[in-house]
Write a protein that holds these residues in place. Structure first.
Motif, mmCIF file in Angstrom:
data_model
loop_
_atom_site.group_PDB
_atom_site.id
_atom_site.type_symbol
_atom_site.label_atom_id
_atom_site.label_comp_id
_atom_site.label_asym_id
_atom_site.label_seq_id
_atom_site.Cartn_x
_atom_site.Cartn_y
_atom_site.Cartn_z
ATOM 1 N N PHE A 121 0.819 -1.213 0.000
ATOM 2 C CA PHE A 121 0.000 0.000 0.000
ATOM 3 C C PHE A 121 0.853 1.263 0.000
ATOM 4 C CE2 PHE A 121 -3.575 -2.736 1.456
ATOM 5 C CZ PHE A 121 -4.421 -2.453 0.406
ATOM 6 N N LEU A 122 1.984 1.250 0.696
ATOM 7 C CA LEU A 122 2.883 2.393 0.655
ATOM 8 C C LEU A 122 3.429 2.611 -0.757
ATOM 9 C CD1 LEU A 122 4.856 1.991 4.009
ATOM 10 C CD2 LEU A 122 3.147 3.737 3.434
ATOM 11 N N ARG A 123 3.757 1.536 -1.444
ATOM 12 C CA ARG A 123 4.250 1.646 -2.821
ATOM 13 C C ARG A 123 3.152 2.173 -3.744
ATOM 14 N NH1 ARG A 123 8.358 2.788 -6.016
ATOM 15 N NH2 ARG A 123 8.192 1.702 -7.974
ATOM 16 N N VAL A 124 1.929 1.702 -3.573
ATOM 17 C CA VAL A 124 0.804 2.185 -4.386
ATOM 18 C C VAL A 124 0.607 3.678 -4.159
ATOM 19 C CG1 VAL A 124 -1.706 2.063 -4.667
ATOM 20 C CG2 VAL A 124 -0.365 -0.036 -4.582
ATOM 21 N N LEU A 125 0.676 4.136 -2.912
ATOM 22 C CA LEU A 125 0.544 5.560 -2.612
ATOM 23 C C LEU A 125 1.662 6.369 -3.265
ATOM 24 C CD1 LEU A 125 -0.548 5.525 1.139
ATOM 25 C CD2 LEU A 125 -1.911 6.242 -0.837
ATOM 26 N N ARG A 126 2.882 5.860 -3.240
ATOM 27 C CA ARG A 126 4.020 6.556 -3.861
ATOM 28 C C ARG A 126 3.811 6.704 -5.368
ATOM 29 N NH1 ARG A 126 7.800 9.592 -5.286
ATOM 30 N NH2 ARG A 126 9.804 8.772 -5.889
ATOM 31 N N VAL A 127 3.437 5.630 -6.036
ATOM 32 C CA VAL A 127 3.198 5.679 -7.483
ATOM 33 C C VAL A 127 2.052 6.627 -7.804
ATOM 34 C CG1 VAL A 127 2.429 4.309 -9.468
ATOM 35 C CG2 VAL A 127 4.182 3.406 -7.936
ATOM 36 N N ALA A 128 0.986 6.569 -7.018
ATOM 37 C CA ALA A 128 -0.155 7.458 -7.255
ATOM 38 C C ALA A 128 0.236 8.923 -7.088
ATOM 39 C CB ALA A 128 -1.299 7.104 -6.321
ATOM 40 N N SER A 129 1.062 9.239 -6.104
ATOM 41 C CA SER A 129 1.466 10.639 -5.910
ATOM 42 C C SER A 129 2.350 11.125 -7.049
ATOM 43 C CB SER A 129 2.165 10.821 -4.564
ATOM 44 O OG SER A 129 3.428 10.206 -4.576
ATOM 45 N N VAL A 130 3.217 10.279 -7.577
ATOM 46 C CA VAL A 130 4.058 10.666 -8.717
ATOM 47 C C VAL A 130 3.197 10.853 -9.959
ATOM 48 C CG1 VAL A 130 5.853 9.846 -10.300
ATOM 49 C CG2 VAL A 130 6.176 9.643 -7.831
ATOM 50 N N GLN A 131 2.267 9.957 -10.203
ATOM 51 C CA GLN A 131 1.407 10.054 -11.380
ATOM 52 C C GLN A 131 0.451 11.244 -11.300
ATOM 53 O OE1 GLN A 131 1.508 8.301 -14.230
ATOM 54 N NE2 GLN A 131 3.339 7.338 -13.405
ATOM 55 N N ALA A 132 0.124 11.698 -10.104
ATOM 56 C CA ALA A 132 -0.805 12.813 -9.946
ATOM 57 C C ALA A 132 -0.148 14.155 -10.242
ATOM 58 C CB ALA A 132 -1.377 12.821 -8.525
ATOM 59 N N ARG A 133 1.204 14.206 -10.234
ATOM 60 C CA ARG A 133 1.901 15.457 -10.538
ATOM 61 C C ARG A 133 1.775 15.790 -12.013
ATOM 62 N NH1 ARG A 133 7.671 14.157 -8.464
ATOM 63 N NH2 ARG A 133 6.987 12.818 -6.805
ATOM 64 N N PRO A 134 1.772 17.075 -12.353
ATOM 65 C CA PRO A 134 1.776 17.463 -13.769
ATOM 66 C C PRO A 134 3.036 16.957 -14.460
ATOM 67 C CG PRO A 134 1.247 19.345 -12.377
ATOM 68 C CD PRO A 134 1.640 18.220 -11.471
ATOM 69 N N VAL A 135 2.960 16.744 -15.772
ATOM 70 C CA VAL A 135 4.062 16.159 -16.534
ATOM 71 C C VAL A 135 5.347 16.955 -16.366
ATOM 72 C CG1 VAL A 135 4.872 15.565 -18.837
ATOM 73 C CG2 VAL A 135 2.527 15.086 -18.200
ATOM 74 N N GLY A 136 5.294 18.271 -16.403
ATOM 75 C CA GLY A 136 6.486 19.101 -16.269
ATOM 76 C C GLY A 136 7.231 18.854 -14.974
ATOM 77 N N GLU A 137 6.497 18.642 -13.904
ATOM 78 C CA GLU A 137 7.143 18.386 -12.611
ATOM 79 C C GLU A 137 7.773 17.012 -12.580
ATOM 80 O OE1 GLU A 137 4.788 19.169 -9.164
ATOM 81 O OE2 GLU A 137 4.000 21.026 -10.010
ATOM 82 N N ARG A 138 7.169 16.040 -13.259
ATOM 83 C CA ARG A 138 7.755 14.702 -13.312
ATOM 84 C C ARG A 138 9.078 14.747 -14.047
ATOM 85 N NH1 ARG A 138 3.202 11.125 -15.705
ATOM 86 N NH2 ARG A 138 1.636 12.597 -15.100
ATOM 87 N N GLU A 139 9.155 15.523 -15.134
ATOM 88 C CA GLU A 139 10.377 15.624 -15.919
ATOM 89 C C GLU A 139 11.498 16.255 -15.101
ATOM 90 O OE1 GLU A 139 11.145 14.696 -19.091
ATOM 91 O OE2 GLU A 139 9.221 13.669 -19.176
ATOM 92 N N ARG A 140 11.167 17.271 -14.294
ATOM 93 C CA ARG A 140 12.175 17.994 -13.543
ATOM 94 C C ARG A 140 12.918 17.092 -12.572
ATOM 95 N NH1 ARG A 140 9.071 22.319 -11.071
ATOM 96 N NH2 ARG A 140 8.037 22.602 -13.025
ATOM 97 N N GLY A 141 12.257 16.097 -12.039
ATOM 98 C CA GLY A 141 12.884 15.228 -11.064
ATOM 99 C C GLY A 141 13.894 14.266 -11.661
ATOM 100 N N ARG A 142 13.841 14.021 -12.939
ATOM 101 C CA ARG A 142 14.749 13.076 -13.576
ATOM 102 C C ARG A 142 16.095 13.724 -13.846
ATOM 103 N NH1 ARG A 142 10.621 10.788 -18.093
ATOM 104 N NH2 ARG A 142 9.241 9.749 -16.662
ATOM 105 N N ARG A 143 17.142 12.921 -13.732
ATOM 106 C CA ARG A 143 18.463 13.410 -14.106
ATOM 107 C C ARG A 143 18.587 13.310 -15.605
ATOM 108 N NH1 ARG A 143 23.633 11.248 -11.438
ATOM 109 N NH2 ARG A 143 24.461 12.994 -12.575
#
Length: 146
Positions: free
Chosen positions: A27-49
Protein backbone atom coordinates in the motif's frame (compact mmCIF):
# COMPACT_ATOMS: atom_id res chain seq x y z
CA UNK A 1 -4.02 -30.84 22.81
CA UNK A 2 -2.29 -27.99 24.42
CA UNK A 3 0.95 -28.94 22.67
CA UNK A 4 -0.69 -28.88 19.20
CA UNK A 5 -2.37 -25.53 19.76
CA UNK A 6 0.91 -24.05 21.03
CA UNK A 7 2.74 -25.13 17.86
CA UNK A 8 -0.08 -23.75 15.75
CA UNK A 9 0.13 -20.34 17.41
CA UNK A 10 3.94 -20.32 17.22
CA UNK A 11 3.79 -20.87 13.43
CA UNK A 12 0.73 -18.82 12.50
CA UNK A 13 1.45 -15.63 14.50
CA UNK A 14 4.75 -14.85 12.69
CA UNK A 15 3.14 -15.63 9.34
CA UNK A 16 0.26 -13.28 10.11
CA UNK A 17 2.72 -10.52 11.02
CA UNK A 18 4.72 -11.14 7.84
CA UNK A 19 1.59 -10.92 5.66
CA UNK A 20 0.54 -7.68 7.38
CA UNK A 21 3.99 -6.13 6.78
CA UNK A 22 3.94 -7.15 3.09
CA UNK A 23 0.43 -5.68 2.65
CA UNK A 24 1.52 -2.46 4.37
CA UNK A 25 4.59 -2.16 2.10
CA UNK A 26 2.40 -2.81 -0.95
CA UNK A 27 0.00 0.00 0.00
CA UNK A 28 2.88 2.39 0.65
CA UNK A 29 4.25 1.65 -2.82
CA UNK A 30 0.80 2.18 -4.39
CA UNK A 31 0.54 5.56 -2.61
CA UNK A 32 4.02 6.56 -3.86
CA UNK A 33 3.20 5.68 -7.48
CA UNK A 34 -0.15 7.46 -7.26
CA UNK A 35 1.47 10.64 -5.91
CA UNK A 36 4.06 10.67 -8.72
CA UNK A 37 1.41 10.05 -11.38
CA UNK A 38 -0.80 12.81 -9.95
CA UNK A 39 1.90 15.46 -10.54
CA UNK A 40 1.78 17.46 -13.77
CA UNK A 41 4.06 16.16 -16.53
CA UNK A 42 6.49 19.10 -16.27
CA UNK A 43 7.14 18.39 -12.61
CA UNK A 44 7.75 14.70 -13.31
CA UNK A 45 10.38 15.62 -15.92
CA UNK A 46 12.17 17.99 -13.54
CA UNK A 47 12.88 15.23 -11.06
CA UNK A 48 14.75 13.08 -13.58
CA UNK A 49 18.46 13.41 -14.11
CA UNK A 50 19.24 14.35 -17.64
CA UNK A 51 22.43 15.41 -19.28
CA UNK A 52 22.83 18.11 -21.88
CA UNK A 53 21.98 17.37 -25.49
CA UNK A 54 24.86 16.77 -27.90
CA UNK A 55 25.35 15.86 -31.56
CA UNK A 56 26.57 12.60 -33.05
CA UNK A 57 27.76 12.22 -36.64
CA UNK A 58 26.01 9.70 -38.87
CA UNK A 59 27.48 11.05 -42.12
CA UNK A 60 30.13 11.56 -43.44
CA UNK A 61 31.13 7.95 -42.76
CA UNK A 62 34.67 8.81 -41.70
CA UNK A 63 33.23 10.74 -38.73
CA UNK A 64 30.34 8.35 -37.97
CA UNK A 65 29.85 7.90 -34.22
CA UNK A 66 31.87 10.99 -33.32
CA UNK A 67 30.17 12.99 -30.59
CA UNK A 68 30.17 16.79 -30.49
CA UNK A 69 29.30 18.44 -27.19
CA UNK A 70 27.79 21.88 -27.73
CA UNK A 71 28.84 24.40 -25.10
CA UNK A 72 27.56 27.86 -25.95
CA UNK A 73 27.39 28.09 -29.74
CA UNK A 74 29.02 26.18 -32.60
CA UNK A 75 29.02 27.01 -36.30
CA UNK A 76 28.92 24.23 -38.91
CA UNK A 77 30.28 24.90 -42.38
CA UNK A 78 33.13 24.32 -44.79
CA UNK A 79 35.01 27.48 -43.75
CA UNK A 80 38.21 26.93 -41.83
CA UNK A 81 37.03 29.35 -39.12
CA UNK A 82 33.96 27.18 -38.33
CA UNK A 83 33.81 25.21 -35.10
CA UNK A 84 32.74 22.12 -37.07
CA UNK A 85 34.59 22.50 -40.38
CA UNK A 86 33.85 19.87 -43.03
CA UNK A 87 35.04 19.90 -46.61
CA UNK A 88 31.72 19.33 -48.40
CA UNK A 89 30.77 21.18 -51.59
CA UNK A 90 27.08 21.18 -50.52
CA UNK A 91 27.85 23.05 -47.29
CA UNK A 92 28.02 26.83 -47.26
CA UNK A 93 31.08 28.50 -45.77
CA UNK A 94 29.02 29.26 -42.64
CA UNK A 95 26.02 26.96 -42.93
CA UNK A 96 24.27 26.62 -39.56
CA UNK A 97 24.67 27.57 -35.89
CA UNK A 98 23.96 25.27 -32.95
CA UNK A 99 23.32 26.86 -29.56
CA UNK A 100 23.10 25.24 -26.14
CA UNK A 101 21.20 26.91 -23.31
CA UNK A 102 20.84 25.12 -19.97
CA UNK A 103 21.33 21.73 -21.69
CA UNK A 104 18.72 22.44 -24.39
CA UNK A 105 19.88 22.59 -28.00
CA UNK A 106 18.69 24.71 -30.91
CA UNK A 107 19.75 25.30 -34.51
CA UNK A 108 19.40 28.12 -36.99
CA UNK A 109 20.29 28.23 -40.66
CA UNK A 110 22.77 30.98 -41.56
CA UNK A 111 21.21 31.75 -44.97
CA UNK A 112 22.91 28.73 -46.52
CA UNK A 113 22.51 28.00 -50.23
CA UNK A 114 21.18 24.44 -49.84
CA UNK A 115 19.33 24.85 -46.56
CA UNK A 116 19.35 23.03 -43.24
CA UNK A 117 16.80 20.36 -42.35
CA UNK A 118 15.58 18.88 -39.07
CA UNK A 119 13.76 15.57 -39.56
CA UNK A 120 13.48 16.42 -43.30
CA UNK A 121 11.76 19.76 -42.58
CA UNK A 122 13.52 22.99 -43.58
CA UNK A 123 14.80 25.15 -40.74
CA UNK A 124 13.23 28.61 -40.65
CA UNK A 125 14.55 30.84 -37.89
CA UNK A 126 15.64 29.11 -34.67
CA UNK A 127 14.42 25.54 -34.14
CA UNK A 128 14.60 23.72 -30.78
CA UNK A 129 16.04 20.23 -31.01
CA UNK A 130 15.04 17.12 -29.07
CA UNK A 131 16.79 13.83 -28.47
CA UNK A 132 16.51 11.68 -31.60
CA UNK A 133 16.13 14.57 -34.05
CA UNK A 134 18.18 14.28 -37.23
CA UNK A 135 19.85 17.34 -38.70
CA UNK A 136 20.94 17.41 -42.35
CA UNK A 137 23.14 20.14 -43.79
CA UNK A 138 24.65 19.38 -47.18
CA UNK A 139 26.23 15.92 -46.96
CA UNK A 140 26.36 16.04 -43.17
CA UNK A 141 23.85 14.09 -41.09
CA UNK A 142 23.83 14.49 -37.30
CA UNK A 143 21.62 12.98 -34.62
CA UNK A 144 20.75 14.73 -31.37
CA UNK A 145 21.79 12.52 -28.42
CA UNK A 146 22.12 12.74 -24.65
Amino acid sequence: MTLASTNYAAVIRPLQLLVMVVVLLFFLRVLRVASVQARPVGERERGRRRGPLALEFIEPRERAGERVDVEGALVLGRGTDCDIAISDSYLSTRHARFASTDGDLSIEDLNSTNGTFVNDRPVRGRVDLSRGDRVRAGGVLLEVVR
